[in-house]
Design a protein around this motif. Structure first.
Motif, PDB file in Angstrom:
ATOM      1  N   UNK A 176      31.862 -24.851 -15.851  1.00 36.54           N
ATOM      2  CA  UNK A 176      32.769 -25.904 -16.175  1.00 36.54           C
ATOM      3  C   UNK A 176      31.733 -27.322 -16.578  1.00 36.54           C
ATOM      4  N   UNK A 177      31.034 -27.303 -15.333  1.00 33.72           N
ATOM      5  CA  UNK A 177      30.052 -28.426 -15.274  1.00 33.72           C
ATOM      6  C   UNK A 177      29.272 -28.619 -16.356  1.00 33.72           C
ATOM      7  N   UNK A 178      28.793 -27.369 -16.808  1.00 37.14           N
ATOM      8  CA  UNK A 178      27.793 -27.160 -18.007  1.00 37.14           C
ATOM      9  C   UNK A 178      28.309 -27.324 -19.345  1.00 37.14           C
ATOM     10  N   UNK A 179      29.722 -26.803 -19.543  1.00 31.90           N
ATOM     11  CA  UNK A 179      30.422 -27.297 -20.675  1.00 31.90           C
ATOM     12  C   UNK A 179      30.832 -28.939 -20.939  1.00 31.90           C
ATOM     13  N   UNK A 180      31.003 -29.483 -19.914  1.00 32.04           N
ATOM     14  CA  UNK A 180      31.440 -30.941 -19.940  1.00 32.04           C
ATOM     15  C   UNK A 180      29.987 -31.826 -20.018  1.00 32.04           C
ATOM     16  N   UNK A 181      29.114 -31.281 -19.573  1.00 34.58           N
ATOM     17  CA  UNK A 181      27.882 -32.000 -19.957  1.00 34.58           C
ATOM     18  C   UNK A 181      27.433 -31.843 -21.277  1.00 34.58           C
ATOM     19  N   UNK A 182      27.678 -30.848 -21.802  1.00 33.40           N
ATOM     20  CA  UNK A 182      27.336 -30.673 -23.230  1.00 33.40           C
ATOM     21  C   UNK A 182      28.262 -31.555 -23.978  1.00 33.40           C
ATOM     22  N   UNK A 183      29.648 -31.694 -23.664  1.00 28.01           N
ATOM     23  CA  UNK A 183      30.467 -32.523 -24.391  1.00 28.01           C
ATOM     24  C   UNK A 183      30.090 -34.080 -24.222  1.00 28.01           C
ATOM     25  N   UNK A 184      29.337 -34.447 -23.021  1.00 26.30           N
ATOM     26  CA  UNK A 184      28.852 -35.895 -22.956  1.00 26.30           C
ATOM     27  C   UNK A 184      27.600 -36.013 -23.957  1.00 26.30           C
ATOM     28  N   UNK A 185      26.770 -34.769 -23.877  1.00 23.17           N
ATOM     29  CA  UNK A 185      25.730 -34.914 -24.843  1.00 23.17           C
ATOM     30  C   UNK A 185      26.235 -35.181 -26.400  1.00 23.17           C
ATOM     31  N   UNK A 186      27.161 -34.318 -26.877  1.00 17.14           N
ATOM     32  CA  UNK A 186      27.816 -34.468 -28.238  1.00 17.14           C
ATOM     33  C   UNK A 186      28.095 -35.866 -28.513  1.00 17.14           C
ATOM     34  N   UNK A 187      29.027 -36.455 -27.540  1.00 19.39           N
ATOM     35  CA  UNK A 187      29.430 -37.590 -27.885  1.00 19.39           C
ATOM     36  C   UNK A 187      28.577 -38.690 -27.882  1.00 19.39           C
ATOM     37  N   UNK A 188      27.424 -38.659 -27.246  1.00 20.52           N
ATOM     38  CA  UNK A 188      26.448 -39.599 -27.455  1.00 20.52           C
ATOM     39  C   UNK A 188      25.520 -39.310 -28.475  1.00 20.52           C
ATOM     40  N   UNK A 189      25.448 -38.149 -28.965  1.00 14.58           N
ATOM     41  CA  UNK A 189      24.726 -37.953 -30.446  1.00 14.58           C
ATOM     42  C   UNK A 189      25.496 -38.472 -31.565  1.00 14.58           C
ATOM     43  N   UNK A 190      26.947 -38.476 -31.533  1.00 12.94           N
ATOM     44  CA  UNK A 190      27.851 -39.088 -32.259  1.00 12.94           C
ATOM     45  C   UNK A 190      27.519 -40.618 -32.630  1.00 12.94           C
ATOM     46  N   UNK A 191      27.073 -41.274 -31.868  1.00 17.02           N
ATOM     47  CA  UNK A 191      26.542 -42.690 -31.828  1.00 17.02           C
ATOM     48  C   UNK A 191      25.464 -42.945 -32.526  1.00 17.02           C
ATOM     49  N   UNK A 241      28.001 -44.600 -37.961  1.00 19.32           N
ATOM     50  CA  UNK A 241      29.293 -45.328 -37.887  1.00 19.32           C
ATOM     51  C   UNK A 241      29.431 -46.206 -36.635  1.00 19.32           C
ATOM     52  N   UNK A 242      30.046 -47.181 -36.583  1.00 20.74           N
ATOM     53  CA  UNK A 242      29.977 -48.212 -35.781  1.00 20.74           C
ATOM     54  C   UNK A 242      31.451 -48.349 -35.354  1.00 20.74           C
ATOM     55  N   UNK A 243      31.677 -47.354 -34.133  1.00 17.88           N
ATOM     56  CA  UNK A 243      33.269 -47.434 -33.820  1.00 17.88           C
ATOM     57  C   UNK A 243      33.357 -47.527 -32.341  1.00 17.88           C
ATOM     58  N   UNK A 244      34.252 -48.534 -31.963  1.00 20.06           N
ATOM     59  CA  UNK A 244      34.320 -48.802 -30.537  1.00 20.06           C
ATOM     60  C   UNK A 244      34.861 -47.650 -29.630  1.00 20.06           C
ATOM     61  N   UNK A 245      35.883 -46.836 -30.594  1.00 21.49           N
ATOM     62  CA  UNK A 245      36.487 -45.536 -30.004  1.00 21.49           C
ATOM     63  C   UNK A 245      35.258 -44.610 -29.524  1.00 21.49           C
ATOM     64  N   UNK A 246      34.319 -44.407 -30.553  1.00 22.07           N
ATOM     65  CA  UNK A 246      33.387 -43.421 -30.174  1.00 22.07           C
ATOM     66  C   UNK A 246      32.469 -43.952 -29.009  1.00 22.07           C
ATOM     67  N   UNK A 247      32.254 -45.097 -28.682  1.00 24.80           N
ATOM     68  CA  UNK A 247      31.471 -45.400 -27.498  1.00 24.80           C
ATOM     69  C   UNK A 247      32.268 -45.571 -26.320  1.00 24.80           C
ATOM     70  N   UNK A 248      33.539 -45.566 -26.429  1.00 29.95           N
ATOM     71  CA  UNK A 248      34.360 -45.074 -25.208  1.00 29.95           C
ATOM     72  C   UNK A 248      34.524 -44.112 -25.090  1.00 29.95           C
ATOM     73  N   UNK A 249      34.486 -42.929 -25.984  1.00 23.86           N
ATOM     74  CA  UNK A 249      34.610 -41.501 -25.865  1.00 23.86           C
ATOM     75  C   UNK A 249      33.438 -40.924 -25.202  1.00 23.86           C
ATOM     76  N   UNK A 250      32.124 -41.719 -25.374  1.00 29.93           N
ATOM     77  CA  UNK A 250      30.844 -41.272 -24.780  1.00 29.93           C
ATOM     78  C   UNK A 250      30.914 -41.779 -23.530  1.00 29.93           C
ATOM     79  N   UNK A 251      31.296 -42.933 -22.943  1.00 28.02           N
ATOM     80  CA  UNK A 251      31.413 -43.273 -21.487  1.00 28.02           C
ATOM     81  C   UNK A 251      32.655 -42.516 -20.728  1.00 28.02           C
ATOM     82  N   UNK A 252      33.637 -42.028 -21.604  1.00 28.65           N
ATOM     83  CA  UNK A 252      34.635 -41.049 -20.941  1.00 28.65           C
ATOM     84  C   UNK A 252      34.045 -39.865 -20.722  1.00 28.65           C
TER      85      UNK A 252
END
Length: 484
Positions: free
Chosen positions: A88-103, A152-163
């Motif tokens: 589960x930690x590995x999956x969530x860590x990849x979610x973080x990487x994907x959210x970072x790459x979206x920025x 894309x400059x989106x505040x929601x995407x930035x918040x999603x990365x932090x989340x």
């Protein structure tokens, strides 16, 4: 296979026969002693002989010797629940990487070929319209081969990365929680085997003592020194000690099976544990427990990161009120022929098809029937609940530090008394037996001494197991192992 005593063989439970045949209850890998006396209960062997082997000598493999730390490492590799937390930690860590790459800007290379029905040269000459039926297209044959840089400059995407980063921290803390809980489980099963081995030794000594005492009463009865009632009482006591030996064998078998299932990827009974149940293991001070527990407790870390994650959820939901800006840059060809250049008549002049364009889009939200407002309220409710759970985790931590330390302290203080009681019970049994031989004590006193000896030794092993488990439970708060 049968016992040397037929009368006793009919009373052996099926599970004990299985333990004897499989040889799983002798943790020390010693060969069973020769059966010299009919009253002596059989001792199971160590290793399991596969059914396809005809000779026991073929099964003379050396058992794996396990220390407590080795058992913990094996459990971490093979525990399904612990590995589920790691996954589960590995999956969530990849979610973080994907959210970072979206920025970050993305680059794509798009290729397309479009055919459009021609409108005829006359219609185009009369109306001035493009020479195709679909005016959105530019020519009958149109080829596009362009590189696209998109941002894309989106505040929601930035918040999603932090989340996502906060969620990864929660998952990391959950892995630590699972690891510390696994230590307690291993301690329970590992030292339970050690305690069961000691209980089996005590039960075997009790059975031997019961046999000797029964023979002693028969000899004294033959000499006219005691009544036949003493012989009957001694035989009853002997039968009771034999039943206790069988129960101890069964208890050790079950304890070994539980440990084997926990730590091995394949079912394996060919192992023995280190005899460290009574090894020195000092209890840390309450001040050290409080300091480490407050700083390193994974439950508290998980609750803190969960609150942080909920706050970014609120921030992301509120970002739905804000505009989103996107930028696209294109470079390549968009021409009626697929090539870098176009040749035009007359003169066969060449014109470059390469070019670029840029598009900037500002998306301003106006009305969505209150969907954004509903998302904000939903995120705020989750944030408030996360705060309440953090407060509960803080209170539970204070209570658990006091409770678990009191448990370990009580077990430690009682352990010395239990050890002394076991020593005194053994000495008392020896003295009472000698007095009975000399006619100075009754058979009831001997029976009582035997019972006290068995009870005191069993209590001593249970007390040592309780202390080891209490130390492992403290590790769930501090992360520092005190077991050897």
């Amino acid at each position: 296979m049968g016992f040397s005593c037929p009368k006793f063989a009919n009373r052996v439970p099926t599970l004990v026969l299985f333990a004897i045949l499989s040889g799983a209850v002798n943790a020390r890998g010693q060969a069973p002693p020769a059966q010299q006396e009919p009253a002596q209960a059989p001792v199971p062997a160590t290793t399991v002989a596969p059914s396809n082997q005809s000779s026991p000598a073929q099964n003379s493999t050396v058992p794996l010797r396990l220390t407590f730390q080795a058992a913990v490492e094996l459990a971490r590799k093979n525990s399904t629940q612990f590995q589920a937390a790691v996954t589960n930690f590995g999956v969530v860590r990849e979610d973080r990487a994907q959210a970072r790459d979206a920025l970050l800007p993305s680059v794509n290379y798009d290729n397309s070929a479009i055919y459009t029905q021609s409108s005829g040269g006359l219609a185009a000459a009369v109306t001035g319209a493009p020479p195709v039926v679909f005016i959105a297209n530019n020519a009958v044959h149109e080829y596009s081969s362009q590189a696209n840089v998109h941002e894309a400059i989106d505040v929601a995407a930035l918040a999603n990365w932090r989340r996502s980063a906060a969620a990864a921290a929660v998952a990391r803390a959950q892995v630590e929680i699972a690891a510390r809980g696994l230590v307690v489980t291993v301690a329970q099963n590992y030292y339970k085997v050690g305690a069961a081995e000691r209980k089996l030794e005590t039960a075997r000594r009790g059975a031997e003592e019961g046999d000797r005492f029964f023979k002693l009463t028969q000899e004294l009865e033959g000499g006219g020194e005691v009544a036949h009632a003493d012989v009957i009482k001694a035989e009853l006591q002997m039968q009771e000690r034999r039943r206790q030996l069988q129960e101890a064998q069964l208890g050790l078998l079950n304890a070994r099976l539980d440990l084997a299932v926990l730590i091995f990827p394949n079912f394996n009974q060919n192992f023995e544990i280190a005899d460290d149940l009574h090894a020195p293991a000092p209890l840390p001070t309450i001040e050290d427990i409080q300091q480490r527990g407050t700083h390193d407790n994974p439950d508290l870390k998980a609750a803190l990161e969960a609150v942080q994650q909920a706050r970014f959820d609120v921030f992301s939901a509120r970002a739905g009120y804000l505009p989103a800006l996107t930028f696209d840059y294109f470079y390549g060809i968009d021409a009626p022929n697929f090539g870098v250049n176009t040749v035009a008549n007359p003169g066969n002049q060449k014109f470059s098809n390469l070019g670029s364009s840029a598009v900037v889009t500002l998306n301003i939200p106006i009305w969505n029937w209150g969907s954004t407002q509903s998302k904000v309220r939903q995120a705020e409710l989750k944030r408030d609940q996360a705060k309440r759970e953090l407060s509960l985790a803080q209170r539970k931590l204070v209570a658990e530090i006091q409770s678990l330390y009191a448990e370990a302290s009580t077990a430690s203080s009682e352990l010395e008394g239990l050890r002394r009681s076991a020593e005194l019970a053994e000495e008392s049994l020896r003295l009472v037996t000698l007095r009975y031989k000399n006619g100075e004590s009754t058979v009831l006193e001997v029976v009582d001494a035997q019972t006290t000896f068995a009870t005191a030794n069993s209590g001593y092993q249970d007390g040592a197991l309780r202390y080891r488990v209490a130390l492992a439970s403290l590790q769930t708060l501090t992360g520092v192992s005190t077991n050897p």
